[in-house]
Design an enzyme around this catalytic site. Structure first.
Site, PDB file in Angstrom:
ATOM      1  N   ASP A  93      -0.484   1.189  30.612  1.00 56.10           N
ATOM      2  CA  ASP A  93      -0.078   1.991  29.303  1.00 56.10           C
ATOM      3  C   ASP A  93      -0.667   1.294  28.013  1.00 56.10           C
ATOM      4  O   ASP A  93      -0.169   1.426  26.729  1.00 56.10           O
ATOM      5  CB  ASP A  93       1.572   1.903  29.032  1.00 56.10           C
ATOM      6  N   ASP A 206     -34.142 -10.087  -2.066  1.00 53.91           N
ATOM      7  CA  ASP A 206     -34.749 -10.060  -0.529  1.00 53.91           C
ATOM      8  C   ASP A 206     -36.366 -10.328  -0.401  1.00 53.91           C
ATOM      9  O   ASP A 206     -37.233  -9.331  -0.271  1.00 53.91           O
ATOM     10  CB  ASP A 206     -34.254  -8.469   0.059  1.00 53.91           C
TER      11      ASP A 206
HETATM   12  C1  SPV Z   1     -33.199  -5.143   6.055  1.00 51.32           C
HETATM   13  O1  SPV Z   1     -32.256  -4.517   6.467  1.00 51.32           O
HETATM   14  O2  SPV Z   1     -33.424  -6.098   5.578  1.00 51.32           O
HETATM   15  C2  SPV Z   1     -34.545  -4.238   6.756  1.00 51.32           C
HETATM   16  C3  SPV Z   1     -34.607  -2.860   6.590  1.00 51.32           C
HETATM   17  O3  SPV Z   1     -35.649  -4.955   6.457  1.00 51.32           O
HETATM   18  S1  SPV Z   1     -35.019  -2.264   5.164  1.00 51.32           S
HETATM   19  O4  SPV Z   1     -34.195  -2.874   4.012  1.00 51.32           O
HETATM   20  O5  SPV Z   1     -34.850  -0.950   5.241  1.00 51.32           O
HETATM   21  O6  SPV Z   1     -36.366  -2.788   4.700  1.00 51.32           O
HETATM   22 MG    MG Z   2     -35.511  -7.101   5.848  1.00 50.83          MG
END
Ligand code: SPV
Ligand code: MG
Length: 433
Positions: A93, A206
Site C-alpha cells: 500500500d 559564465d
Molecule cells: C550551460 O548550461 O552552461 C550551457 C548551456 O553551457 S548554454 O547556456 O545554452 O550554453
Molecule cells: Mg556552459
C-alpha cells in the site's frame, strides 16, 4: 490450494521481509505469478536497477511460494491483465499519496471490468526494511557505481532526460520529482551541472571565472544527496594540459560525462551567439584536447562529449558536420550540437545528416531556445540525451526576487507566505541518515 490466479509485480534488486510478506499473502489466495518490471520502466518507477533483469528473475524464482515469473514491460498493467487475467493482484500500500497512485487507479479500472480484485498489503516499514532500502540507495550513490550509469541508461531508455542542478537542494528536486503522466510515470534520468547556473548561483558571469575547485565543490554538494548520474559542463576544457587533470578528478568523483565546447580564449555563454566576440577552436587543436582527455581517463565508463558551436557562431551546417566527424574520430564518446534559434529545424537537420554517417554515437541537445520540440520528436531524429540546462535556476530567481520585493513592500512576510514551500515539505525533501 485454491485454483485462483494471483499476480504481483516487483521492481527491486533485493528481497526483504516486506516482499516476502506480499508473496505470503498472495500464496494464501492462489497460484502466484510474479512480474519483474523491465529495466526501462524500473528507472522511471523506482530507481536504477543494480541487477540485470535475468538476475532479478532468478532471485524471485528462488522464492519457494512463487509459481511463475514473467517480465512486466509496462508500468501500467493493461498488457499483463489482458494476458493473465488474474483473479487477484496483490500490491503493497506504499503507493497512496504519491504519483504512483496512478498505477493503483489503472489496476482498479482493469480489474473492475471482469470482477478481479485488488488486495493491498500494508507495506512493511521497520528498521530492517528501511535499512535495506537506504543501503540500496546509498550504493547507487557510490562513485564506482554511479559513473557508468549514463552509458547504461543510453542502452535502456529512448532518451536520457537531464535537468540542471547547482546545489544540494536542486539535486534533491532532480532526484525526487516524479509525476504520473497519462500512461507513464516520469522522472529525470540524469543531472547537468551547468557552467551558466553554477556561475549564476555564485553571482558570477559564465566566463570560466568560477574555478574548477569551486565547480567540484558544487558537484560534491550534489553527489552527497543524490544517486543519479551527473553530466558536467566543462566549458572549453581549458588548456589541454589542465583538461587531463580535470578528467581524472571527475572520473574519481563518479561523474559520468564531461561536455567540452570547441571554443577558445575568453569563453562567453553560447546564448549570446555572435552578439559578443567568441572564437571557435580549430578542429586540429580541439581533436588534440579530446585525444589527450581520452588517453588520461582510467575507466572505460567515463564519457567525453564534444560540443559543437558552429551553428551558434553561424559557421554553417557543413562545418558542424565536418567537426562532428573529426571529433568522433578523435575519440569523443558523444556529440552535443547547440543552437540558439527558436526553430529546431537546424538542430534536426544536423541530427538527420549526422545519423546518415554515424548511427551510434550519442547526440546531446539543449533545447533552451527551441523549446517547443518534445522529447519524442528529438528521439525520432536520433537524439539520445536532452538537457534542460537552466530551467530550475530561471524558475527560482524570479520567485525569490518577487518575495524580496513583497517583504519590503508590506513590511512583513505574511503576504508572501501562501506562495512558499512549507517548512514541513522542505523537511521531508531532505533525508536524514
Ligand atoms: C550551460 O548550461 O552552461 C550551457 C548551456 O553551457 S548554454 O547556456 O545554452 O550554453
Ligand atoms: Mg556552459
Amino acid at each position: 490450494m485454491s485454483d485462483k490466479k494471483v499476480y504481483t509485480c516487483f521492481c527491486t534488486d533485493v528481497i526483504h521481509e516486506g516482499h516476502l510478506n506480499i508473496i505470503k499473502k498472495a500464496k494464501e489466495l492462489g497460484s502466484v505469478t510474479v512480474g519483474v518490471l523491465c529495466d526501462s520502466e524500473m528507472v522511471r518507477y523506482n530507481r536504477f536497477p543494480m541487477k540485470t533483469v535475468e538476475e532479478r528473475i532468478a532471485m524471485i524464482k528462488a522464492i519457494p511460494e512463487v509459481d511463475d515469473v514473467i517480465v512486466q514491460n509496462h508500468i501500467m498493467y493493461d498488457e499483463v491483465v489482458e494476458t493473465l487475467h488474474p483473479d487477484y493482484i496483490v500490491h503493497g500500500d506504499n503507493w497512496n499519496n504519491s504519483a504512483l497512485v496512478a498505477i493503483k487507479n489503472n489496476i482498479t479500472e482493469l480489474l473492475a471490468k471482469y470482477g478481479g480484485e485488488l488486495v493491498e498489503v500494508p507495506y512493511t516499514y521497520n528498521e530492517n526494511t528501511q535499512k535495506i532500502d537506504r543501503q540500496m540507495r546509498e550504493k547507487l550513490a557510490m562513485p564506482e557505481l554511479r559513473r557508468g550509469r549514463l552509458r547504461k541508461l543510453l542502452n535502456i531508455v529512448p532518451i536520457v532526460k537531464t535537468i540542471e542542478v547547482h546545489s544540494g537542494i536542486t539535486g534533491l528536486i532532480a532526484e525526487k520529482t516524479i509525476v504520473a503522466n497519462g500512461e507513464h510515470i516520469d522522472q529525470f534520468d540524469a543531472m547537468w551541472i551547468s557552467s551558466l547556473c553554477d556561475s549564476t548561483a555564485k553571482g558570477k558571469p559564465d566566463i570560466e571565472l568560477v574555478d574548477m575547485t569551486s565547480r567540484f565543490r558544487t558537484i560534491d554538494d550534489v553527489m552527497e544527496v543524490t544517486t543519479k548520474p551527473i553530466i558536467f559542463d566543462g566549458d572549453t576544457g581549458g588548456l589541454t594540459e589542465h583538461f587531463v587533470y580535470t578528467v581524472r578528478s571527475l572520473e574519481r568523483m563518479g561523474v559520468s560525462a564531461v561536455i567540452i565546447e570547441d571554443k577558445t580564449g575568453l569563453k562567453k555563454n553560447s546564448l549570446f551567439g555572435t552578439e559578443v566576440k567568441q572564437t571557435q577552436d580549430t578542429i586540429e587543436h580541439f581533436c588534440e584536447k579530446i585525444r589527450a582527455g581520452k588517453k588520461a581517463q582510467l575507466s572505460d565508463e567515463f564519457m567525453i562529449i564534444a560540443r559543437i558551436e558552429s551553428l551558434i557562431l553561424e559557421q554553417g551546417m557543413e562545418d558542424a558536420l565536418t567537426r562532428a566527424k573529426a571529433f568522433v574520430g578523435a575519440g569523443a564518446d558523444g556529440i552535443m550540437i547547440h543552437s540558439r534559434k527558436k526553430d529546431p529545424a537546424e538542430i534536426l537537420e544536423f541530427c538527420d545528416k549526422f545519423r546518415e554517417f554515424d548511427k551510434t554515437t550519442p547526440i546531446v541537445v539543449v533545447p533552451t531556445s527551441f523549446n517547443t520540440i518534445t522529447e519524442d520528436e528529438l528521439a525520432a531524429h536520433g537524439v539520445n540525451i536532452v538537457i534542460y540546462a537552466n530551467q530550475l535556476t530561471r524558475a527560482a530567481f524570479p520567485a525569490m526576487q518577487q518575495t524580496a520585493e513583497d517583504i519590503l513592500k508590506y513590511h512583513r512576510a505574511y503576504e508572501v507566505d501562501s506562495r512558499l514551500m512549507s517548512i514541513k515539505n522542505i523537511i521531508t525533501l531532505i533525508d536524514e541518515i
